[in-house]
Structure formats: C-alpha cells, structure tokens
Motif scaffolding. Structure first.
Motif, PDB file in Angstrom:
ATOM      1  N   LEU A 123      -0.243  -4.006  14.160  1.00 11.56           N
ATOM      2  CA  LEU A 123       0.911  -4.990  12.907  1.00 11.56           C
ATOM      3  C   LEU A 123      -0.815  -5.724  12.340  1.00 11.56           C
ATOM      4  O   LEU A 123      -1.950  -5.860  13.171  1.00 11.56           O
ATOM      5  CB  LEU A 123       1.481  -6.456  13.206  1.00 11.56           C
ATOM      6  CG  LEU A 123       1.770  -7.075  12.731  1.00 11.56           C
ATOM      7  CD1 LEU A 123       2.558  -6.584  10.724  1.00 11.56           C
ATOM      8  CD2 LEU A 123       3.153  -8.323  12.724  1.00 11.56           C
ATOM      9  N   PHE A 124      -0.791  -5.358  10.675  1.00 13.03           N
ATOM     10  CA  PHE A 124      -1.948  -5.807  10.347  1.00 13.03           C
ATOM     11  C   PHE A 124      -1.618  -6.760   9.656  1.00 13.03           C
ATOM     12  O   PHE A 124      -0.671  -6.723   8.553  1.00 13.03           O
ATOM     13  CB  PHE A 124      -2.920  -5.182   9.828  1.00 13.03           C
ATOM     14  CG  PHE A 124      -3.877  -5.633   9.097  1.00 13.03           C
ATOM     15  CD1 PHE A 124      -5.078  -6.405   9.940  1.00 13.03           C
ATOM     16  CD2 PHE A 124      -4.060  -6.006   7.474  1.00 13.03           C
ATOM     17  CE1 PHE A 124      -5.811  -6.516   9.690  1.00 13.03           C
ATOM     18  CE2 PHE A 124      -5.224  -6.486   7.356  1.00 13.03           C
ATOM     19  CZ  PHE A 124      -5.867  -7.132   7.196  1.00 13.03           C
ATOM     20  N   ASP A 167       2.946   5.003   3.473  1.00 15.75           N
ATOM     21  CA  ASP A 167       3.928   4.582   2.490  1.00 15.75           C
ATOM     22  C   ASP A 167       5.321   2.945   3.280  1.00 15.75           C
ATOM     23  O   ASP A 167       3.893   2.163   2.914  1.00 15.75           O
ATOM     24  CB  ASP A 167       4.830   4.903   5.024  1.00 15.75           C
ATOM     25  CG  ASP A 167       4.952   6.886   5.005  1.00 15.75           C
ATOM     26  OD1 ASP A 167       5.745   7.156   4.341  1.00 15.75           O
ATOM     27  OD2 ASP A 167       4.331   7.540   5.511  1.00 15.75           O
ATOM     28  N   GLY A 168       6.159   3.373   2.677  1.00 16.21           N
ATOM     29  CA  GLY A 168       6.359   1.732   2.145  1.00 16.21           C
ATOM     30  C   GLY A 168       8.414   2.116   2.777  1.00 16.21           C
ATOM     31  O   GLY A 168       8.483   2.869   2.471  1.00 16.21           O
ATOM     32  N   MET A 210      -0.095   1.476  11.694  1.00 15.29           N
ATOM     33  CA  MET A 210      -0.531   0.795  12.029  1.00 15.29           C
ATOM     34  C   MET A 210       0.544   0.009  10.467  1.00 15.29           C
ATOM     35  O   MET A 210       1.111   0.642   9.123  1.00 15.29           O
ATOM     36  CB  MET A 210      -1.765  -0.056  10.587  1.00 15.29           C
ATOM     37  CG  MET A 210      -2.172  -1.304  10.159  1.00 15.29           C
ATOM     38  SD  MET A 210      -4.023  -1.429   9.936  1.00 15.29           S
ATOM     39  CE  MET A 210      -3.576  -0.192   8.639  1.00 15.29           C
ATOM     40  N   ILE A 211       1.369  -0.870  10.774  1.00 16.78           N
ATOM     41  CA  ILE A 211       2.705  -1.458  10.083  1.00 16.78           C
ATOM     42  C   ILE A 211       1.485  -2.702   8.660  1.00 16.78           C
ATOM     43  O   ILE A 211       1.494  -3.417  10.086  1.00 16.78           O
ATOM     44  CB  ILE A 211       3.460  -2.149  10.530  1.00 16.78           C
ATOM     45  CG1 ILE A 211       4.269  -0.789  11.525  1.00 16.78           C
ATOM     46  CG2 ILE A 211       4.533  -3.109   9.643  1.00 16.78           C
ATOM     47  CD1 ILE A 211       5.818  -1.947  12.372  1.00 16.78           C
ATOM     48  N   GLU A 270      -4.590   7.524  10.312  1.00 20.56           N
ATOM     49  CA  GLU A 270      -3.666   7.740   9.457  1.00 20.56           C
ATOM     50  C   GLU A 270      -1.975   7.425   9.101  1.00 20.56           C
ATOM     51  O   GLU A 270      -1.972   7.292   7.963  1.00 20.56           O
ATOM     52  CB  GLU A 270      -3.146   9.673  10.627  1.00 20.56           C
ATOM     53  CG  GLU A 270      -3.159   9.858   8.444  1.00 20.56           C
ATOM     54  CD  GLU A 270      -2.396  11.670   9.818  1.00 20.56           C
ATOM     55  OE1 GLU A 270      -2.905  12.298  10.566  1.00 20.56           O
ATOM     56  OE2 GLU A 270      -1.289  12.291   8.514  1.00 20.56           O
ATOM     57  N   LYS A 271      -1.464   7.340   9.544  1.00 25.89           N
ATOM     58  CA  LYS A 271      -0.100   6.347   9.610  1.00 25.89           C
ATOM     59  C   LYS A 271       0.256   5.321   9.270  1.00 25.89           C
ATOM     60  O   LYS A 271      -0.516   4.005  10.346  1.00 25.89           O
ATOM     61  CB  LYS A 271       0.935   6.679  10.283  1.00 25.89           C
ATOM     62  CG  LYS A 271       1.417   8.459  11.044  1.00 25.89           C
ATOM     63  CD  LYS A 271       1.978   8.724  12.106  1.00 25.89           C
ATOM     64  CE  LYS A 271       2.439  10.207  12.098  1.00 25.89           C
ATOM     65  NZ  LYS A 271       2.803  10.638  13.357  1.00 25.89           N
ATOM     66  N   VAL A 272       0.618   4.753   7.946  1.00 22.99           N
ATOM     67  CA  VAL A 272       0.542   3.926   7.724  1.00 22.99           C
ATOM     68  C   VAL A 272       1.841   3.628   6.831  1.00 22.99           C
ATOM     69  O   VAL A 272       2.082   3.213   6.209  1.00 22.99           O
ATOM     70  CB  VAL A 272      -0.783   2.908   6.483  1.00 22.99           C
ATOM     71  CG1 VAL A 272      -0.870   1.561   6.344  1.00 22.99           C
ATOM     72  CG2 VAL A 272      -2.294   3.054   7.318  1.00 22.99           C
ATOM     73  N   LEU A 273       2.219   2.179   7.514  1.00 21.82           N
ATOM     74  CA  LEU A 273       3.248   1.481   6.390  1.00 21.82           C
ATOM     75  C   LEU A 273       3.666   0.419   5.959  1.00 21.82           C
ATOM     76  O   LEU A 273       2.694  -1.122   6.893  1.00 21.82           O
ATOM     77  CB  LEU A 273       4.904   1.528   7.463  1.00 21.82           C
ATOM     78  CG  LEU A 273       6.116   0.822   7.545  1.00 21.82           C
ATOM     79  CD1 LEU A 273       6.444   2.859   6.269  1.00 21.82           C
ATOM     80  CD2 LEU A 273       6.605   1.291   8.776  1.00 21.82           C
TER      81      LEU A 273
END
Lengths: 317, 377
Positions: free
Chosen positions: B307-308, B355-356, B280-281, B329-332
C-alpha cells in the motif's frame, strides 16, 4: 381567486382527505406533522411546495414513500424560500404569456425549520419578501437544530440546554433570547405575518386561509413542540403546546401590512411560565436554586413582551 | 517518542488536537457528520481561555475564523462537503490575503445534501481548488484515529508556516470511528509549534506582503502596533489594492510558488509492505484501513501487494508516486468517489493504465472487494 375551503368542526377537519400522509418517519409526538397536515388540509388549492433540509424533509420522503400529495421540492438548508420564489416567478411569467398548461392557480408554500429560517436562510427569506413574491413561508419553529443532533439556533430561548449550549456547573444553557422573527418579517411591510400553534387549530386554519387569500409574501411562524429536544413524553405534545400559548410564552397574533397587530388568542387563565418550563427536560436545570434568577427573568420577559404586544395592538404601529 | 493512550473518536481527537496545538478560536455551524468537532471544542476552548461560537451559517463560520486568525490566534472551523461549498469564497479570500487557518472537512456523500450520514471521499478535488483563481492548496488526509490528532496539529503548524488555509480531510468512517489511539504528549506538541513569523522593526519599514518570491507574507497580529491593509483584491506590498501589471503577476505567482517550491516540507505518505511489492494499491483515509487488511489476505495467498498511502493529499507526493509507478506495473487506486485521486495518480505516473476501484453508494470499501479487484488485475 380560489374558493376558501369551509371547515365546520374538528371532526370534519380531521376526517377530511389527508393531503399530508401520516406514514412518515418523524418522531412520535412531533408537532411538525400536525402543523403541516393542518396547513395542507386548510385548502383545496393545488400546492407547489418546497422544504429546506431539516427534520420535515428528511422524514417525509424516504424512498419509496412520500407524505406529499403535491409537487414538492427539496433544496439545501437555506433555500426553500428562493426555490419557491423561482417557481412562483416562472408561473407568473407563463400566466402572463398565456402558456400555462392548466388554468388552475396553485399556491406556493415553502417550509423551513428555525435553523433554516432564523439562521442560514435568513437573507434569502428577506429577499423574497422584499421582492414581493406571492408565496407563503412557514417556519416550523422547534427552537433547536433537531435534525443535526440538538444544537442551539437563534430561535433557542434563554436557559435552554442544547449540545452547543450545555447546562452544567458553569452555565445555565443558552444565554440569549430568541430573535423576534415576526417583527422582522412585518418590518418588510409584508401584507400578512402570523404566529400559530397546532393546539389552537381554528386560529391556525383561519390564519392559513387568510394567508392563502393574501396576495404577496406571507410569513407564518408555527410553534412546533419537539418531543426529542424539548424532552417531554410524546403523548404530551398538545399539552405542552397548550402551556406555551396559555403562559403567553408563545402568544398568538397577526400583523397586517406591517402595522395592524391583532392578538388572536387571549387565554382565560394565564398560567405561570414556570409551568411551561417545568414540563420540559431542556429547562430542568432552571429549577435548581442557583438558577432561580433565570426563571424570574423568563417571567419578566414574557410579561414585558405581552405588554408590548397589547400596546402595539392598540397603537396600530 | 513518549505517547499517551486515549480512547476516542476521530472528530473528538481532531478537536482535542486543535486545542493542544494552541488553537484559541472556533467558529462553525452544525453539519453532519462533523458536528462533534464543534460539540467537543465548545467544551474545551473556554477552559483554556478560548472562544467557540456557533455561527448562523457556514459562511459566517469561516469569516469569524478569518477575523480571529488575523488577530494573531490559531483558529479552526469544521464542516462537511456542503459547508465547504459555502465556505469556498472565503477560503479563496484567505488564500489571497494569506490568512492562516485550519478547516476540518469530515466528508460525506455528495453532491448537494447527498448522503449526510454516510461515508464518502468525494471532496478530494474540491479541496484542491475550493475557490476560483490560482493558488496552491494544502490538504492533509487522516488515515487513522491517531492521525486525526497528529494531522490536525500539523495543519496548524503548516498554516502558520505557509500563511494560508490548510484543509484536514477526515471521512465519516474515520470521524465517527471509536477506538484507541496513541497520541504524542502535550509537551511534544507544544515543542513542535513554530510561531508565525512577525516583524518587529519600525512601523514605517513594515511591508507585510513584501517577501521573497517563494515566501509567504509576514502578517503581524492586525490590531497590535502595526497597521496594514487587508483585502481580497490584488494588492501591493502594503496590502493596498493595485492593478499594476507586474505586481499582480508576481503576487499570484508567489501564492503558487510559496507552496510549490517547498513541497519537500509538506510531503507525507505511508508505505505499507512496499519493499517487495509487485502490486501497488494506492488508498487514503478510511479506505487505507481496508486496503491494509486486504494486503494481509493477498500476501497469505502469495500475492505480493503493498500500500502507498498519501497523507498530504495536496500537493500530492507526485515524485514518489512516479518512482513507484515506473517500476510497478499493476497499480490500483481504491477510493470512495469516481476516480478523483485516480486522475492525479495518472498525471503523476504519466500513465493512463492505472486501475481504479471506486464506490459511491455511501458504504465503505471492504477488504474483500479490494482482494477481488486485485486478483482481476
């Protein structure tokens, strides 16, 4: 007390060491650089300088270059006066305590455009003058927010077309006349306030040197013809400035201690105001028949102001 | 839904939207990169009987808007970060006295003068709490040209509903972007306007600040028939200053709760390819445009990204974020600041491993940069 720099003639003045480098990004023909150069070249003193956000600030210190040969502070749109006041107050305190590194006394000068002087920075300049800091405030008055794209300011004169007072079928542009900043600053009982124009360089240097020699706050209103927003050929900056001073639209005078008004330039041949207006695109629409009344109004107001100045000079009030 | 097609810029669309939403007053000050809002609205408002005034500074800009809003009109101001800093005190006043107004902030690089002509999203946290004290801001963020219009319209409706300032965030890229936008028709915009609540009983029974514990004040137009007190001090049901302990507590609690208890009315977000997303971005404003493009590239390579995009930034769509971050799990978080919204996402997700991808050099994030970062996750 520092020594007053002696300047014999224009050649000597223009070839003396430049304290303000010409390599900047101001528009070709911009009067800002001429004025600032004349002010800085008028003294040999060390200078502590400040500029509010505006054309002068944006264009004279683009990394990795700078036009300034002295310490220079860039601060927000409204606060060059207060930043310089802070520097001056600290200097005074250090001097009192005997903790200064150098025994040379610098001069403190703040620059701002008319937006930053007449509008957003107004109360801070007033505060500096009320407290009586030993500093010079120079307004580079081009009668418009040039740096942000040409919006009106309270220095914009009647009839001027700007992006926020556009002239068109419903309007002849700005409806109000500009604030009389010189009278307002003189009303602070400032020891010295003066109006200058770059085309009258001798008059200007004399006033700047008087300003530097004066103890206390000094206000200088410098007419700065703006080739971009006034819309004239960049080669004509001095010619347009001549029209401004010779038509008495921009009279040159000084006020000492709030009351002693001296007119310092009396044109031999006074030119009609419409000659000055006609030289600039921002007033182009005033020459349409439906706007003839604005031209008349312009001449009337200019005559009335000149008359008032003469009477004030005589009456010393 | 009937639409109309226009070609314009974000700033211009925001000005148009204000006028279409019934705004009759603009007070502002030229500030790059928002000045076009003032340029356009100073042309549009006089044609509909409104007023646009260029004021002498930012503080005067918001204060005239407060005055106009108190007289019952919809009113707008527009600025950028440095102007928001100057307006902050009076945004607080408008929160305290419950004055509905809209403030468009076209974000540029900061702090201070920063990068006046370059893009940034550095005002996210500022827009949450521009002024001191406790209150709950409402901030909307446009992610497309059309949203510059629709979110400005929504901002006016929310301002009148919640009786407080609503901030519309544009960023320099969106504000100056020029292109086609499909907008709702004027009829539709007009039909969506719900007028401010007003009181029409006898004057002696009118207590503007006497309302339910989760409801906004009912402020009639100030100069028409009813008289009441208006102040930035803690005040009682009449609006008069008070230091009475319980009245003071209730007032500030109500300023919080009138928004907090109605977040469902405010929540707004977009989900783009989220159905089967494994990554998810989270992005908003102009960055979301780059994020969408990057997702198309990632999907072409078999990486299931989605994308959210929060549209109502404050209050954040925290519940929805938690729902997603619990299962993905993977969020940016990609944004043009050093993690201002990232911290909010961490809070909402109750996770510190979000993450950023941050950028603060005045340039936009490119789809390529997002693609590369996602592949590193």
């Amino acid at each position: 007390m520092s020594e007053i720099k002696k300047i014999k003639n224009l050649k000597e003045f223009s070839t003396s060491a430049d304290r303000f480098e010409g390599a900047n990004l101001l528009c070709p023909g911009c009067a800002h650089s001429i004025i600032v150069r004349e002010i800085l070249n008028a003294t040999n003193d060390d200078l502590i300088l400040g500029s509010s956000t505006g054309c002068l600030e944006v264009c004279t210190a683009v990394y990795p270059y700078t036009s300034w040969d002295n310490s220079w502070i860039h601060i927000g749109f409204e606060n060059s006066s207060t930043a310089i006041a802070g520097a001056e107050a600290m200097h005074k305190a250090k001097k009192r305590k005997g903790t200064l590194i150098s025994d040379r006394d610098p001069k403190f000068v703040a620059f701002g455009g008319d937006g930053s002087t007449y509008d957003i920075g107004f109360q801070w300049i007033s505060g500096c003058f009320e407290r009586g800091h030993d500093m010079m405030y120079v307004c580079l008055d081009n009668e418009v927010y040039a740096n942000t794209g040409g919006q009106r300011s309270s220095a914009t004169p009647i009839g001027s077309s700007t992006v926020t007072t556009p002239a068109g079928s419903h309007s002849y542009g700005e409806k109000k006349d500009k604030k009389d900043m010189l009278s307002i600053m003189a009303a602070h009982n400032a020891p010295y306030v003066a109006q200058v124009a770059p085309n009258k360089w001798k008059d200007m240097i004399k006033k700047i040197q008087t300003g530097f020699a004066t103890e206390g706050p000094v206000y200088i209103n410098a007419m700065s013809a703006c080739t971009t927003e006034w819309k004239f050929d960049p080669a004509d900056t001095i010619a347009v400035s001549d029209l401004a001073t010779d038509s008495l639209v921009f009279p040159l005078y000084e006020i000492i201690n709030g009351t002693e008004l001296n007119i310092t330039y009396r044109p031999k041949n006074i030119v009609p105001v419409k000659d000055y207006l006609g030289a600039q695109g921002r007033f182009k629409h005033l020459f349409k028949p439906e706007n003839a009344h604005v031209l008349d109004e312009w001449q009337k107001r200019t005559d009335a102001k000149w008359d008032l100045l003469q009477r004030r000079e005589e009456a010393r009030v | 839904m009937a639409t109309r097609e226009v070609i314009s810029t974000g700033n211009e669309l925001s000005a148009m939207a204000a006028v279409d939403a019934g705004c009759k007053f603009f007070g502002g000050y030229p500030l790059t990169p928002s000045s076009e809002v003032m340029h356009v609205i100073s042309d549009l408002l006089p044609k509909v009987g409104g007023v646009a005034i260029q004021m002498e500074d930012e503080i005067a800009g918001i204060c005239t808007v407060i005055g106009a809003a108190m007289s019952g009109q919809r009113a707008l101001t527009a600025t950028s970060g440095p102007g928001m800093s100057l307006k902050a005190e009076n945004l607080g006043l408008a929160q305290m006295a419950e004055v509905p107004l809209v403030c468009v902030n076209v974000m540029r690089g900061g702090p201070s003068t920063g990068l006046p002509t370059r893009v940034s999203q550095g005002d996210i946290l500022q827009s949450k709490n521009p002024s001191h004290g406790d209150y709950k801001s409402i901030t909307l963020c446009a992610g497309s040209l059309a949203e510059c219009y629709t979110e400005t319209v929504r901002a006016f409706n929310l301002a009148d509903r919640f009786m407080q300032p609503v901030i519309v965030l544009l960023d320099e890229t969106i504000g100056h972007m020029h292109g086609k936008a499909d907008l709702p028709t004027q009829e539709e915009v007009t039909a969506g306007i719900v007028p401010r609540k007003s009181f029409d009983g006898p004057a002696e029974e009118y207590f503007p600040y006497e309302c339910g514990p989760t409801e906004p004040a009912v402020l009639n137009p100030m100069f028409e028939g009813y008289r009441y007190h208006y102040t930035g001090l803690h005040h009682d049901k009449n609006g008069f200053p008070t230091e009475e302990i319980e009245t003071c507590r209730k007032l500030i609690q109500r300023l919080e709760d009138k928004v907090a208890m109605h977040e469902d009315e405010l929540e707004s977000y977009e989900e783009f390819m989220m159905d089967d997303a494994e990554i998810m971005i989270i992005a908003y404003g102009s960055v979301s445009l780059a994020a969408k493009e990057s997702i198309r590239h990632l999907r072409a390579e078999g990486i299931k990204a989605g994308l959210f995009r929060p549209i109502t930034i404050w209050p954040s769509p925290a519940k929805k974020i938690k729902e997603y971050t619990d299962k993905i799990e993977k969020v940016l978080v990609a944004e043009l600041n050093i993690g201002q919204y990232h911290s909010e996402i961490q809070r909402a997700a109750a996770r510190l491993d979000i993450d950023g991808l941050f950028k603060v050099n005045g340039r936009a994030l490119s789809p390529h940069e997002i693609v590369s970062k996602v592949k590193e996750l």
